[in-house]
Design a protein around this motif. Sequence first.
Motif, PDB file in Angstrom:
ATOM      1  N   ILE A  68       0.867  -1.169   0.000  1.00 33.77           N
ATOM      2  CA  ILE A  68       0.000   0.000   0.000  1.00 33.77           C
ATOM      3  C   ILE A  68       0.907   1.224   0.000  1.00 33.77           C
ATOM      4  CG2 ILE A  68      -1.798   1.281   1.253  1.00 33.77           C
ATOM      5  CD1 ILE A  68      -2.775  -1.412   2.350  1.00 33.77           C
ATOM      6  N   ILE A  95       0.056  -8.702   6.753  1.00 30.26           N
ATOM      7  CA  ILE A  95      -1.225  -8.568   7.446  1.00 30.26           C
ATOM      8  C   ILE A  95      -1.857  -9.926   7.764  1.00 30.26           C
ATOM      9  CG2 ILE A  95      -1.763  -6.255   6.604  1.00 30.26           C
ATOM     10  CD1 ILE A  95      -3.646  -7.952   4.589  1.00 30.26           C
ATOM     11  N   PHE A 102      -3.614  -9.610  11.010  1.00 31.52           N
ATOM     12  CA  PHE A 102      -4.677  -8.608  10.993  1.00 31.52           C
ATOM     13  C   PHE A 102      -5.909  -9.050  10.205  1.00 31.52           C
ATOM     14  CE2 PHE A 102      -6.598  -5.131   8.507  1.00 31.52           C
ATOM     15  CZ  PHE A 102      -7.212  -4.442   9.537  1.00 31.52           C
ATOM     16  N   HIS A 138     -10.078  -7.674  10.161  1.00 31.79           N
ATOM     17  CA  HIS A 138     -10.402  -6.581   9.237  1.00 31.79           C
ATOM     18  C   HIS A 138     -11.906  -6.310   9.237  1.00 31.79           C
ATOM     19  CE1 HIS A 138     -10.983  -5.079   4.911  1.00 31.79           C
ATOM     20  NE2 HIS A 138     -10.493  -4.078   5.621  1.00 31.79           N
ATOM     21  N   PRO A 139     -12.327  -5.066   9.549  1.00 31.18           N
ATOM     22  CA  PRO A 139     -13.762  -4.767   9.588  1.00 31.18           C
ATOM     23  C   PRO A 139     -14.473  -4.992   8.254  1.00 31.18           C
ATOM     24  CG  PRO A 139     -12.467  -2.978  10.560  1.00 31.18           C
ATOM     25  CD  PRO A 139     -11.499  -3.908   9.905  1.00 31.18           C
ATOM     26  N   GLY A 140     -13.725  -4.958   7.166  1.00 33.08           N
ATOM     27  CA  GLY A 140     -14.330  -5.171   5.847  1.00 33.08           C
ATOM     28  C   GLY A 140     -14.336  -6.635   5.428  1.00 33.08           C
ATOM     29  N   LEU A 176      -9.237  -9.033   1.585  1.00 28.29           N
ATOM     30  CA  LEU A 176      -7.797  -8.995   1.822  1.00 28.29           C
ATOM     31  C   LEU A 176      -7.107 -10.161   1.129  1.00 28.29           C
ATOM     32  CD1 LEU A 176      -7.401  -7.775   5.505  1.00 28.29           C
ATOM     33  CD2 LEU A 176      -7.638  -6.484   3.411  1.00 28.29           C
ATOM     34  N   ALA A 213      -7.198  -0.603  -4.415  1.00 30.28           N
ATOM     35  CA  ALA A 213      -8.321  -1.244  -3.728  1.00 30.28           C
ATOM     36  C   ALA A 213      -8.527  -0.598  -2.365  1.00 30.28           C
ATOM     37  CB  ALA A 213      -8.050  -2.728  -3.572  1.00 30.28           C
ATOM     38  N   PHE A 214      -7.412  -0.347  -1.670  1.00 29.84           N
ATOM     39  CA  PHE A 214      -7.464   0.260  -0.341  1.00 29.84           C
ATOM     40  C   PHE A 214      -8.046   1.660  -0.434  1.00 29.84           C
ATOM     41  CE2 PHE A 214      -5.574   2.704   3.138  1.00 29.84           C
ATOM     42  CZ  PHE A 214      -5.796   1.880   4.228  1.00 29.84           C
ATOM     43  N   VAL A 231     -11.972   2.229  -1.195  1.00 31.41           N
ATOM     44  CA  VAL A 231     -12.929   2.064  -0.099  1.00 31.41           C
ATOM     45  C   VAL A 231     -13.015   3.336   0.749  1.00 31.41           C
ATOM     46  CG1 VAL A 231     -13.487   0.618   1.897  1.00 31.41           C
ATOM     47  CG2 VAL A 231     -12.472  -0.394  -0.100  1.00 31.41           C
ATOM     48  N   HIS A 238     -10.886   4.473   3.072  1.00 30.40           N
ATOM     49  CA  HIS A 238     -10.623   4.119   4.469  1.00 30.40           C
ATOM     50  C   HIS A 238     -10.413   5.356   5.337  1.00 30.40           C
ATOM     51  CE1 HIS A 238      -9.740  -0.021   2.994  1.00 30.40           C
ATOM     52  NE2 HIS A 238     -10.154  -0.342   4.191  1.00 30.40           N
ATOM     53  N   SER A 239     -10.790   5.248   6.579  1.00 31.92           N
ATOM     54  CA  SER A 239     -10.673   6.368   7.523  1.00 31.92           C
ATOM     55  C   SER A 239      -9.217   6.571   7.953  1.00 31.92           C
ATOM     56  CB  SER A 239     -11.507   6.062   8.764  1.00 31.92           C
ATOM     57  OG  SER A 239     -10.950   4.935   9.404  1.00 31.92           O
ATOM     58  N   ALA A 254      -7.952   3.667   9.891  1.00 33.38           N
ATOM     59  CA  ALA A 254      -7.479   2.527   9.084  1.00 33.38           C
ATOM     60  C   ALA A 254      -6.019   2.743   8.699  1.00 33.38           C
ATOM     61  CB  ALA A 254      -8.354   2.347   7.851  1.00 33.38           C
ATOM     62  N   MET A 291      -3.835   2.018  11.576  1.00 29.73           N
ATOM     63  CA  MET A 291      -3.756   0.589  11.892  1.00 29.73           C
ATOM     64  C   MET A 291      -2.675  -0.127  11.089  1.00 29.73           C
ATOM     65  SD  MET A 291      -7.806  -0.132  12.097  1.00 29.73           S
ATOM     66  CE  MET A 291      -7.829  -1.888  12.263  1.00 29.73           C
ATOM     67  N   LEU A 292      -2.264   0.484   9.984  1.00 31.06           N
ATOM     68  CA  LEU A 292      -1.255  -0.155   9.122  1.00 31.06           C
ATOM     69  C   LEU A 292       0.116  -0.267   9.796  1.00 31.06           C
ATOM     70  CD1 LEU A 292      -1.986   1.621   5.721  1.00 31.06           C
ATOM     71  CD2 LEU A 292      -2.163  -0.820   6.148  1.00 31.06           C
TER      72      LEU A 292
END
Length: 185
Positions: free
Chosen positions: A35, A42, A45, A49-51, A56, A67-68, A71, A73-74, A77, A80-81
């Motif tokens: 990413i 991951i 993780f 993953h909430p998704g 993943l 892809a990341f 979405v 991501h907030s 997110a 969290m990486l």
Amino acid sequence: MITGVINTEKFRPPQFYSLEQVNHHNSPEDLWMIIYNKIYDITEFAQHHPGGVEVLFDCGGIDATEAFDDVSHSDDAFKMLAPYFIGDLIPQEQKIYKHNHNRIIKDSPTVIYPKDTKIEKVIITTVNTTSNLKIKRKKKKNSSNSSNNKVEKLTILILVILVIFSLALYIGVQKLKWSYHFHSS
Ligand code: HEM
């Protein structure tokens, strides 16, 4: 003489991987992804993953930046990486992103490249930030909503005209019937 304790966590030598090397880590038991030129392991993780895990797994061993990003991501997110960072993509294979790059750099250990490092310039021209992306999506949603509204209004108008027309036709026919009835009797 200088004495001291070296924090090996912080002084970890920069680790580079090629895309080809990352490609091999594509199973649920050994899951890496790229990413923004950074490589993350991951495996642990994925289950949290909430998704969901499936998305993943689909991105295992590949560059998952788009892809990341898609979405939206907030910031959470992105944060969290950091713990899953294991290295950088080799400079020759790195892409230059116009956006979000700083967010990742800020949250993950950063590698300083030698001055003459040649970085392949692939500019990904999407929107500037994920919040912009959200706004853009909202606007798109709104514009499709307004065109839906227009179609709805037009349909109602046509229906009203049809009703008035059939009513007028009905009254006309009735009138003709009555006048015919009077004339004949
Ligand atoms: C390892 C990197 C990733 C992390 C740390 C991560 C983290 C998160 C987090 C925290 C959320 C909850 C919503 C938010 O706070 O944004 C989320 C949702 C989601 N993620 Fe990821 N994600 C990662 C990679 C991906 C990838 C590669 C995809 C590929 C499509 C993806 C797809 C999704 C989807 C579909 C959702 C649900 C969005 C929704 O329900 O609105 N994620 N992710």
